[in-house]
Design an enzyme around this catalytic site. Structure first.
Site, mmCIF file in Angstrom:
data_model
loop_
_atom_site.group_PDB
_atom_site.id
_atom_site.type_symbol
_atom_site.label_atom_id
_atom_site.label_comp_id
_atom_site.label_asym_id
_atom_site.label_seq_id
_atom_site.Cartn_x
_atom_site.Cartn_y
_atom_site.Cartn_z
ATOM 1 N N TYR A 111 -7.879 20.872 6.636
ATOM 2 C CA TYR A 111 -6.435 21.053 6.844
ATOM 3 C C TYR A 111 -5.894 22.292 6.108
ATOM 4 O O TYR A 111 -5.407 23.241 6.739
ATOM 5 C CB TYR A 111 -5.736 19.767 6.395
ATOM 6 N N THR A 148 -5.204 19.822 -8.175
ATOM 7 C CA THR A 148 -4.248 18.822 -7.699
ATOM 8 C C THR A 148 -3.316 18.345 -8.800
ATOM 9 O O THR A 148 -3.714 18.303 -9.983
ATOM 10 C CB THR A 148 -5.020 17.604 -7.143
ATOM 11 N N TYR A 179 -10.824 10.792 -8.332
ATOM 12 C CA TYR A 179 -10.506 12.017 -7.588
ATOM 13 C C TYR A 179 -9.867 13.056 -8.512
ATOM 14 O O TYR A 179 -10.337 14.195 -8.618
ATOM 15 C CB TYR A 179 -9.573 11.699 -6.406
ATOM 16 N N PHE A 227 0.883 19.968 -5.034
ATOM 17 C CA PHE A 227 1.618 18.716 -4.927
ATOM 18 C C PHE A 227 1.327 18.188 -3.510
ATOM 19 O O PHE A 227 0.179 18.230 -3.100
ATOM 20 C CB PHE A 227 3.080 18.930 -5.360
ATOM 21 N N ASN A 228 2.287 17.682 -2.743
ATOM 22 C CA ASN A 228 1.912 17.012 -1.478
ATOM 23 C C ASN A 228 1.943 17.965 -0.288
ATOM 24 O O ASN A 228 3.022 18.287 0.228
ATOM 25 C CB ASN A 228 2.853 15.834 -1.226
ATOM 26 N N HIS A 254 -1.990 9.690 4.727
ATOM 27 C CA HIS A 254 -0.825 10.405 4.208
ATOM 28 C C HIS A 254 0.461 9.981 4.892
ATOM 29 O O HIS A 254 0.484 9.685 6.089
ATOM 30 C CB HIS A 254 -1.034 11.918 4.336
ATOM 31 N N PHE A 298 5.192 1.607 0.430
ATOM 32 C CA PHE A 298 4.453 1.087 -0.727
ATOM 33 C C PHE A 298 5.347 1.094 -1.969
ATOM 34 O O PHE A 298 5.345 2.054 -2.738
ATOM 35 C CB PHE A 298 3.201 1.928 -0.987
ATOM 36 N N ARG A 328 1.390 0.795 -4.138
ATOM 37 C CA ARG A 328 -0.029 1.122 -4.003
ATOM 38 C C ARG A 328 -0.555 1.438 -5.409
ATOM 39 O O ARG A 328 0.078 2.195 -6.146
ATOM 40 C CB ARG A 328 -0.189 2.335 -3.083
HETATM 41 N N1 UDP Z 1 3.177 5.950 1.138
HETATM 42 C C1 UDP Z 1 3.781 4.855 1.723
HETATM 43 N N2 UDP Z 1 3.220 4.322 2.855
HETATM 44 C C2 UDP Z 1 2.091 4.853 3.427
HETATM 45 C C3 UDP Z 1 1.485 5.978 2.823
HETATM 46 C C4 UDP Z 1 2.061 6.498 1.673
HETATM 47 O O1 UDP Z 1 4.805 4.349 1.241
HETATM 48 O O2 UDP Z 1 1.635 4.306 4.450
HETATM 49 C C5 UDP Z 1 3.781 6.547 -0.076
HETATM 50 C C6 UDP Z 1 2.811 6.615 -1.251
HETATM 51 O O3 UDP Z 1 2.868 5.404 -1.984
HETATM 52 C C7 UDP Z 1 3.373 7.809 -2.024
HETATM 53 C C8 UDP Z 1 3.960 8.705 -0.942
HETATM 54 O O4 UDP Z 1 4.134 7.862 0.212
HETATM 55 O O5 UDP Z 1 4.407 7.402 -2.875
HETATM 56 C C9 UDP Z 1 3.056 9.866 -0.561
HETATM 57 O O6 UDP Z 1 1.771 9.333 -0.290
HETATM 58 P P1 UDP Z 1 0.596 10.211 0.313
HETATM 59 O O7 UDP Z 1 -0.576 9.305 0.500
HETATM 60 O O8 UDP Z 1 1.082 10.952 1.514
HETATM 61 O O9 UDP Z 1 0.296 11.305 -0.799
HETATM 62 P P2 UDP Z 1 -0.097 11.142 -2.365
HETATM 63 O O10 UDP Z 1 1.205 11.224 -3.115
HETATM 64 O O11 UDP Z 1 -0.823 9.855 -2.526
HETATM 65 O O12 UDP Z 1 -0.949 12.343 -2.599
#
Ligand code: UDP
Length: 322
Positions: free
Chosen positions: A11, A116, A140, A168-169, A188, A207, A281
């Site tokens: 990506y 990261t 990770y 970041f994201n 994601h 989550f 999560r």
């Molecule tokens: N998240 C969520 N539902 C999902 C996937 C992610 O609520 O199905 C939330 C996750 O808990 C985080 C944010 O979205 O707070 C971003 O998650 P992602 O997995 O995209 O990126 P990360 O922050 O884990 O790198």
């Protein structure tokens, strides 16, 4: 410059190959296609190979007269890394040594490394700058931190020049629709919310709704993948100009909650996105937002996509057509 883009079919790697070519550099993409896609290799020559294959890497570095390396090849699922840390340390750390040793043997001494914000762990304060303590809470993040430490010591001993970009994201897609985000499985938030809006899957799970944030959901700093790519090109040019090795955060400096992401996608689709509220999560910090001032000072970089709707808009275009 002739640049080896390791993991360039993935990506962020594929968007960086695009940006390198646009900036007049010559990317050569090296990828084993376990996570990457051949269709995403549209800029520069493609060599299929594994990160652990030092002999092939030495051959490619020599034959293509590579001057610098950008290294994206890594597994990046936090949850999987907790279940299967062996896979993460084997690939993200041990195989990275094959690459670094091939570089040293070939006298290629400049590397831009994908690190990261997960290397910071649970933040003590936000926004997070590069001096914030690094205490990863999953394998990770630890695998990335270990490579940062290796780069530091190899820099001291072997004159290796490096920049570790702490993302970041990453989000969004090429606005011209040539490439975009495609993970299997997808974990994601933004692609999952878009798929829920397009009714390709059921309601999206939120989550955690009990965080101490403005609306109870977790806050992240979403950064457009082309802004990330642009920072890699700048980092490369900075090192080539004699710049100092260091870690640099890449984020916009602005955080958005999970609910704000749902609302943004709802604006694209024209109706509310179906969702269900669930538990937190494991391992998710409440808020991750970058202090991007070093990237501005050192690289002259600033995220051009500042608004969530603009970032989500490019992802929406890509996903709704693919
Ligand atoms: N998240 C969520 N539902 C999902 C996937 C992610 O609520 O199905 C939330 C996750 O808990 C985080 C944010 O979205 O707070 C971003 O998650 P992602 O997995 O995209 O990126 P990360 O922050 O884990 O790198």
């Amino acid at each position: 410059m002739r640049v080896l883009v390791v993991g360039g079919a993935g990506y962020i790697g594929s968007h960086t190959a695009l940006t390198l070519a646009d900036a007049g550099h010559e990317p050569v993409v090296y990828d084993n296609l376990t996570m990457g896609h051949e269709w995403a290799v549209q800029w520069g020559e493609f060599v299929q190979g594994d990160l652990s294959d030092g002999d092939l890497l030495r051959k490619v570095l020599r034959e293509h007269q590579i001057e610098a390396v950008i290294h994206f090849a890594a597994f990046a699922y936090v949850g999987e890394s907790v279940q299967n840390p062996r896979k993460y340390f084997e690939n993200n750390v041990v195989s990275t040594l094959s690459l670094l040793h091939a570089m040293l043997d070939s006298d290629v001494r400049q590397i831009i490394f994908s690190s990261t914000c997960a290397s910071y762990g649970i933040p003590e304060q936000v926004p997070i700058n590069e001096s914030h303590p690094q205490n990863p809470i999953n394998p990770y993040g630890d695998s990335k931190l270990m490579v940062e430490r290796i780069l530091h010591w190899y820099g001291e001993a072997y004159d290796l020049k490096w920049i570790a970009l702490r993302y970041f994201n990453a989000a969004g897609a090429d606005p011209q629709g040539r490439i975009g985000e495609s993970h299997d499985p997808e974990t994601h938030l933004i692609p999952l919310v878009i798929d829920a809006a397009l009714e390709r899957r059921g309601p999206v799970q939120i989550f955690g709704t009990d965080y101490a944030t403005q609306d109870g959901t977790a806050v992240r700093d979403y950064i457009h993948v082309l802004d990330l790519a642009d920072a890699h090109v700048r980092a490369l040019e900075y090192l080539a100009g004699g710049g100092e090795s260091q870690p640099i955060n890449l984020g916009t400096g602005r955080g958005y909650s999970v609910r704000e992401v749902l609302e943004s996608v709802g604006r694209m689709s024209g109706r509310p996105v179906p969702f269900e509220e669930g538990p937190r999560r494991e391992g998710d910090p409440p808020e991750l937002v970058a202090d991007p001032s070093r990237a501005a000072a050192v690289l002259g970089w600033r995220a051009l996509y500042q608004e969530l709707d603009d970032i989500v808009g490019t992802a929406w275009e890509w996903h709704s057509k693919s």
